[in-house]
Design a protein around this motif. Structure first.
Motif, PDB file in Angstrom:
ATOM      1  N   HIS A 214      -6.179   4.929 -10.289  1.00  0.00           N
ATOM      2  CA  HIS A 214      -5.308   4.907  -9.112  1.00  0.00           C
ATOM      3  C   HIS A 214      -5.979   5.596  -7.924  1.00  0.00           C
ATOM      4  O   HIS A 214      -5.941   5.091  -6.788  1.00  0.00           O
ATOM      5  CB  HIS A 214      -3.988   5.614  -9.426  1.00  0.00           C
ATOM      6  CG  HIS A 214      -3.071   4.824 -10.292  1.00  0.00           C
ATOM      7  ND1 HIS A 214      -1.949   5.362 -10.886  1.00  0.00           N
ATOM      8  CD2 HIS A 214      -3.097   3.519 -10.675  1.00  0.00           C
ATOM      9  CE1 HIS A 214      -1.331   4.431 -11.586  1.00  0.00           C
ATOM     10  NE2 HIS A 214      -2.003   3.310 -11.475  1.00  0.00           N
TER      11      HIS A 214
ATOM     12  N   LEU B 121      -1.557  -5.186  -7.615  1.00  0.00           N
ATOM     13  CA  LEU B 121      -2.917  -4.670  -7.795  1.00  0.00           C
ATOM     14  C   LEU B 121      -4.004  -5.656  -7.362  1.00  0.00           C
ATOM     15  O   LEU B 121      -4.966  -5.247  -6.689  1.00  0.00           O
ATOM     16  CB  LEU B 121      -3.125  -4.248  -9.253  1.00  0.00           C
ATOM     17  CG  LEU B 121      -2.481  -2.918  -9.648  1.00  0.00           C
ATOM     18  CD1 LEU B 121      -2.638  -2.670 -11.142  1.00  0.00           C
ATOM     19  CD2 LEU B 121      -3.077  -1.763  -8.852  1.00  0.00           C
TER      20      LEU B 121
ATOM     21  N   GLU C 280       0.830  -1.201   0.000  1.00  0.00           N
ATOM     22  CA  GLU C 280       0.000   0.000   0.000  1.00  0.00           C
ATOM     23  C   GLU C 280       0.868   1.256   0.000  1.00  0.00           C
ATOM     24  O   GLU C 280       0.564   2.234  -0.694  1.00  0.00           O
ATOM     25  CB  GLU C 280      -0.930  -0.013   1.211  1.00  0.00           C
ATOM     26  CG  GLU C 280      -2.071  -1.012   1.082  1.00  0.00           C
ATOM     27  CD  GLU C 280      -2.876  -1.150   2.361  1.00  0.00           C
ATOM     28  OE1 GLU C 280      -2.670  -0.324   3.283  1.00  0.00           O
ATOM     29  OE2 GLU C 280      -3.710  -2.074   2.450  1.00  0.00           O
TER      30      GLU C 280
ATOM     31  N   TYR D 195       4.489  -2.184  -9.689  1.00  0.00           N
ATOM     32  CA  TYR D 195       3.301  -2.434  -8.866  1.00  0.00           C
ATOM     33  C   TYR D 195       2.214  -3.287  -9.505  1.00  0.00           C
ATOM     34  O   TYR D 195       1.220  -3.594  -8.840  1.00  0.00           O
ATOM     35  CB  TYR D 195       2.683  -1.095  -8.451  1.00  0.00           C
ATOM     36  CG  TYR D 195       1.899  -0.390  -9.534  1.00  0.00           C
ATOM     37  CD1 TYR D 195       0.506  -0.300  -9.470  1.00  0.00           C
ATOM     38  CD2 TYR D 195       2.531   0.190 -10.622  1.00  0.00           C
ATOM     39  CE1 TYR D 195      -0.221   0.354 -10.447  1.00  0.00           C
ATOM     40  CE2 TYR D 195       1.814   0.845 -11.600  1.00  0.00           C
ATOM     41  CZ  TYR D 195       0.438   0.931 -11.514  1.00  0.00           C
ATOM     42  OH  TYR D 195      -0.280   1.576 -12.491  1.00  0.00           O
TER      43      TYR D 195
ATOM     44  N   PHE E 166       2.115   1.740  -3.422  1.00  0.00           N
ATOM     45  CA  PHE E 166       1.068   2.227  -4.324  1.00  0.00           C
ATOM     46  C   PHE E 166       0.814   3.719  -4.138  1.00  0.00           C
ATOM     47  O   PHE E 166       0.569   4.443  -5.113  1.00  0.00           O
ATOM     48  CB  PHE E 166      -0.228   1.445  -4.097  1.00  0.00           C
ATOM     49  CG  PHE E 166      -1.349   1.877  -4.996  1.00  0.00           C
ATOM     50  CD1 PHE E 166      -1.374   1.483  -6.322  1.00  0.00           C
ATOM     51  CD2 PHE E 166      -2.358   2.699  -4.528  1.00  0.00           C
ATOM     52  CE1 PHE E 166      -2.392   1.893  -7.168  1.00  0.00           C
ATOM     53  CE2 PHE E 166      -3.384   3.116  -5.360  1.00  0.00           C
ATOM     54  CZ  PHE E 166      -3.402   2.711  -6.690  1.00  0.00           C
TER      55      PHE E 166
END
Length: 275
Positions: free
Chosen positions: A221, A177, A153, A173, A156
């Motif tokens: 995103h 996901l 996280e 990344y 991200f």
């Protein structure tokens, strides 16, 4: 391991903030300092051949935070005018948003199971610092799944607010996901998750990137980030379930105890008085 990874590719630095939350919050202060010292030692050892010969040049080029990105290759900010993309205020704005997002995640996700980052985490750390006391069990007792989730996280969040994402950066990344999406609570359930996955994949396959594809990627995103912020982590859910079970059990015991003869409540107590 993370320090060695930074020596290969600097994007690993995106995982440093969540790692600090895990290490500082979950271990003694001396242990945290030892971990930081070990990370610094790895950097010094790997960089020694360059530090011993051209130290200034190595430091300036190895950690070049001020370098300018090429607008043409940006996959995530093509909907922003080039003059804005290249401006310093835009870079500082992304940095400020990145920090704010990290603090939000730290409070709502990474430490939610132990009372949150503000102020529980900070107060607990400050209280433990003078005596080098161990971390509270609710903070330190986390699962490998929680650690992986926190690290990914944090990575991200860095992706969302990155100054520029080039095509090869998708490798940073893409593999995380599915995990991130299935750690979110989506109104549409699995179909919504699959739509987001396909949207991100589509945007990364548009060449050259366009204003529309960049806007869609950033929107996807941002949607994932918002879903993460408003979803409880498995660790927080587990703590809430335990607390709920404990409260329910105590309530039942109190109710049963209140109906026992001689307890001072209920018909049994009245019978004793009348007798």
């Amino acid at each position: 391991v993370l320090s060695a990874g930074v020596s290969v590719k600097m994007n690993v630095l995106l995982m440093v903030p969540p790692l600090l939350v895990l290490v500082v919050g979950g271990t003694r202060c001396t242990t945290s300092l030892a971990a930081l010292a070990a990370a610094a030692a790895v950097q010094l050892a790997l960089g020694y051949p360059f530090l011993a010969t051209y130290p200034a040049e190595y430091i300036a080029r190895a950690f070049e935070f001020s370098r300018q990105f090429v607008y043409f290759w940006s996959v995530n900010w093509k909907f922003v005018p080039e003059e804005v993309f290249l401006s310093r205020p835009f870079a500082l704005g992304l940095l400020a948003a990145h920090i704010a997002a990290l603090l939000t995640m730290a409070h709502r996700r990474w430490t939610a199971h132990s009372g949150g980052f503000f102020p529980r985490f900070i107060v607990d750390w400050a209280a433990r610092l003078p005596a080098d006391a161990p971390a509270d069990a609710s903070v330190a007792d986390v699962t490998p799944a929680h650690v992986a989730g926190v690290m990914l996280e944090g990575n991200f969040v860095g992706i969302l607010f990155a100054r520029s994402m080039h095509y090869q950066f998708y490798t940073w990344y893409f593999h995380s996901l599915p995990l991130l999406l299935w750690r979110c609570d989506f109104p549409g359930g699995n179909p919504a998750r699959l739509v987001l996955l396909l949207a991100v994949e589509y945007c990364w396959n548009v060449y050259p990137s366009t204003a529309a594809s960049s806007a869609l990627l950033t929107a996807a995103h941002a949607t994932v980030f918002a879903a993460l912020c408003y979803s409880r982590t498995p660790a927080a859910v587990a703590v809430a379930n335990v607390q709920g079970y404990t409260i329910s059990k105590q309530s039942k015991e109190a109710a049963v105890g209140g109906n026992l003869p001689g307890s001072g409540n209920g018909d049994g107590a009245s019978d004793d008085v009348d007798g």
